[in-house]
Design a protein around this motif. Structure first.
Motif, PDB file in Angstrom:
ATOM      1  N   ARG A 357       0.833  -1.213   0.000  1.00  0.00           N
ATOM      2  CA  ARG A 357       0.000   0.000   0.000  1.00  0.00           C
ATOM      3  C   ARG A 357       0.859   1.252   0.000  1.00  0.00           C
ATOM      4  O   ARG A 357       1.946   1.269   0.561  1.00  0.00           O
TER       5      ARG A 357
ATOM      6  N   GLU B  44      -1.996  -4.392  12.846  1.00  0.00           N
ATOM      7  CA  GLU B  44      -2.819  -4.192  11.660  1.00  0.00           C
ATOM      8  C   GLU B  44      -3.444  -5.517  11.222  1.00  0.00           C
ATOM      9  O   GLU B  44      -2.888  -6.229  10.392  1.00  0.00           O
ATOM     10  N   LEU B  46      -6.251  -7.947   9.305  1.00  0.00           N
ATOM     11  CA  LEU B  46      -7.032  -7.827   8.068  1.00  0.00           C
ATOM     12  C   LEU B  46      -8.444  -7.363   8.410  1.00  0.00           C
ATOM     13  O   LEU B  46      -8.837  -7.313   9.568  1.00  0.00           O
ATOM     14  N   GLU B  47      -9.222  -7.028   7.355  1.00  0.00           N
ATOM     15  CA  GLU B  47     -10.568  -6.522   7.612  1.00  0.00           C
ATOM     16  C   GLU B  47     -11.501  -7.624   8.081  1.00  0.00           C
ATOM     17  O   GLU B  47     -11.328  -8.799   7.733  1.00  0.00           O
ATOM     18  N   LEU B  48     -12.490  -7.220   8.885  1.00  0.00           N
ATOM     19  CA  LEU B  48     -13.492  -8.175   9.368  1.00  0.00           C
ATOM     20  C   LEU B  48     -14.157  -8.857   8.182  1.00  0.00           C
ATOM     21  O   LEU B  48     -14.412  -8.234   7.158  1.00  0.00           O
ATOM     22  N   HIS B  50     -12.797 -11.180   6.476  1.00  0.00           N
ATOM     23  CA  HIS B  50     -11.762 -11.778   5.634  1.00  0.00           C
ATOM     24  C   HIS B  50     -11.624 -13.258   5.984  1.00  0.00           C
ATOM     25  O   HIS B  50     -11.650 -13.632   7.135  1.00  0.00           O
ATOM     26  N   TYR B  58      -3.216 -13.384   9.114  1.00  0.00           N
ATOM     27  CA  TYR B  58      -4.450 -12.611   9.305  1.00  0.00           C
ATOM     28  C   TYR B  58      -4.141 -11.170   9.677  1.00  0.00           C
ATOM     29  O   TYR B  58      -5.022 -10.395  10.037  1.00  0.00           O
ATOM     30  N   GLY B  59      -2.870 -10.775   9.560  1.00  0.00           N
ATOM     31  CA  GLY B  59      -2.494  -9.402   9.853  1.00  0.00           C
ATOM     32  C   GLY B  59      -1.020  -9.311  10.182  1.00  0.00           C
ATOM     33  O   GLY B  59      -0.275 -10.270  10.007  1.00  0.00           O
ATOM     34  N   SER B  83     -10.114  -3.777  19.287  1.00  0.00           N
ATOM     35  CA  SER B  83      -9.952  -2.374  18.886  1.00  0.00           C
ATOM     36  C   SER B  83      -9.089  -1.607  19.885  1.00  0.00           C
ATOM     37  O   SER B  83      -8.510  -0.582  19.539  1.00  0.00           O
TER      38      SER B  83
END
Lengths: 377, 131
Positions: A357, B44, B46-48, B50, B58-59, B83
């Protein structure tokens, strides 16, 4: 397992996480790198930098040798104790290493401190250029401690005071009465011998402090006494985040034998006058100085969340591409900062590629932090 | 010496797994992993929603030292992320098995967790790596 400094066993006993760095086994941290970083910005921290090479250059041609090997001019060093930061270049103007040269006096000559990862190559290079009237002595008998932070000099002075910390034991280095005051009176980039120690008001953190060279056998006692005075043991991890916040280059990362000082933010250390001083790399640098360097080293501050790291690709809109040379998370600013080599025409906004990115970063003029305060608006 | 929680399952890549009463699989990195990485400064995931395979990233977590992938111990769908780590990634250093949990995954096969390492197996793995 790499080479060990005289303090290796002490680091182990203090619970250090040890890593290999430039062929040396050194502490990365003693628990929390970030806490060590803050200790240096807020009070005082202590680093073992005995892996750095301490090289005494003696003899009637010592000054002439350094005038020929260094891009900065040792002619500036006239009185004993003065220090000079300089690059040592190859013939193409590439940076073999950066170093600090101290003038010890007309009789004693100079003391040069070079990077640990480069010390063998640096000393070989110096010997190769030295004539018969120069003696080059590697001081492997000495340890080097860096005490850095707003309270650093006071703490070292306490160590040098008669009675020592808590009024017990002899003063550090066998210092005489009044020596602690002499140390406190040193100006930045000044050094002096105190007892068996050599105390310099220099460092690599952007804070006030001393670097102290001492007989290796005295280093452990000095370390323990500084700890007892509240000076926090710090590892290479904090040393790297502190120097990057201070905008100080790391030899081998931000510049090396393929890059010259003008594209490494080090043009201010190159002295081309008088033109009669021939030094290694001069002809190459004169050509760059005449045409202007096509690349420059800048500071970057990531606007978004993430961490800048060495070798990430940087896109400067309308100017071309560049590379991050060192990057980290800044504990003081709580965001990511970096040094990057960019095309000279790069503007104030760039994008950095992080895991595929493109993230926005601001181009800023280092240092980022000095004396505990952010310099970035 | 790194702490190991007896009631969790583990992977060779130093992830831990807790099966929650709601059937979701909570994952994080072990005390040994957080210690090896050093102070964590950025997480960081990945998006929910995924989907990840077992062993797939996974990140990413970043410490002061380096960036490291997070590997999902099970196949499934990313159902929740912690979060709190957005502003306080140091929770992973301070409480790796509790407040420092990283994500919850809805497993394709709830039984797949049983094939992961037990606390005793993981302790043996650490002992072997330490040599």
């Amino acid at each position: 397992m790499g080479r060990k400094t005289p303090l290796f066993e002490l680091h182990r006993s203090l619970g250090a996480c040890l890593v290999e760095f430039g062929g040396w086994s050194l502490p990365l941290h003693y628990g929390s790198q970030i806490e060590e970083h803050h200790a240096v910005r807020r009070s005082a921290g202590l680093f073992d930098v005995s892996h750095m090479g301490i090289v005494d250059v003696r003899g009637s041609a010592a000054r002439a040798l350094l005038e020929m090997l260094l891009a900065n001019d040792v002619g500036k060093l006239r009185s004993a104790g003065q220090a000079l930061y300089s690059c040592m270049l190859n013939e193409s103007g590439g940076v073999l290493d950066d170093l600090i040269a101290y003038f010890l006096g007309p009789e004693q000559g100079f003391r040069v401190v070079v990077n640990g990862a480069k010390r063998d190559a640096d000393i070989a290079w110096m010997r190769r250029h030295a004539g018969r009237d120069v003696e080059i002595v590697e001081r492997t008998d000495l340890a080097l401690l860096a005490v850095q932070g707003p309270l650093a000099r006071e703490r070292v002075a306490a160590l040098l005071a008669p009675g020592g910390p808590g009024g017990r034991g002899e003063p550090g280095g066998g210092a005489a009465a009044g020596d602690a005051e002499l140390a406190l009176r040193l100006d930045p980039f000044q050094a002096r011998s105190i007892g068996r120690w050599f105390v310099a008001r220099t460092g690599y953190t952007g804070e006030d402090g001393f670097e102290v060279m001492m007989p290796a056998a005295e280093a452990e006692e000095a370390w323990r006494r500084l700890n007892a005075l509240g000076v926090v043991s710090c590892g290479l991890g904090a040393r790297d985040t502190l120097r990057l916040e201070a905008g100080l280059n790391l030899s081998g990362a931000d510049m090396d034998e393929r890059t010259h000082p003008y594209e490494s933010g080090l043009g201010w250390t190159v002295v081309l006058e008088p033109r009669t001083r021939g030094f290694v790399g001069r002809a190459a640098l004169e050509a760059v100085a005449a045409e202007g360097s096509p690349r420059k080293l800048v500071g970057l501050m990531l606007t978004e969340r993430g961490v800048l790291r060495a070798r990430q690709r940087v896109v400067a809109p309308g100017a071309g591409e560049g590379t991050v040379t060192s990057g980290t998370f800044s504990p003081t600013l709580e965001r990511s900062i970096a040094l990057a080599r960019l095309p000279a025409a790069a503007g104030t906004r760039v994008e950095v590629q992080i895991r595929g990115r493109m993230l926005e970063a601001r181009v800023v003029k280092p240092p980022f932090v000095r004396r505990g305060r952010s310099l970035i608006s | 010496m790194s702490a190991i929680a007896d009631d969790l399952k583990y992977t060779k890549t130093h992830e831990w797994v807790r099966v929650r009463p709601d059937g979701l699989v909570e994952v994080g990195i072990t005390d040994h992993a957080q210690h090896a990485l050093g102070d964590l400064v950025f997480v960081e995931p990945l998006e929910l929603g995924h989907r990840v395979a077992a062993g797939e990233s996974y990140g990413v977590v970043e410490s002061v030292k380096a960036a490291s992938d997070l590997y999902s111990p099970v196949a499934g769908e990313l159902a929740a992320v912690n979060s709190a780590l957005g502003s306080a990634p140091e929770l992973i250093n301070q409480d790796p098995y509790g407040a420092g949990w990283i994500a919850r995954i809805r497993p394709d096969d709830a039984a797949s967790v049983s094939s992961l390492l037990s606390a005793a197996d993981y302790a043996k793995l650490l002992a072997a790596e330490g040599q």
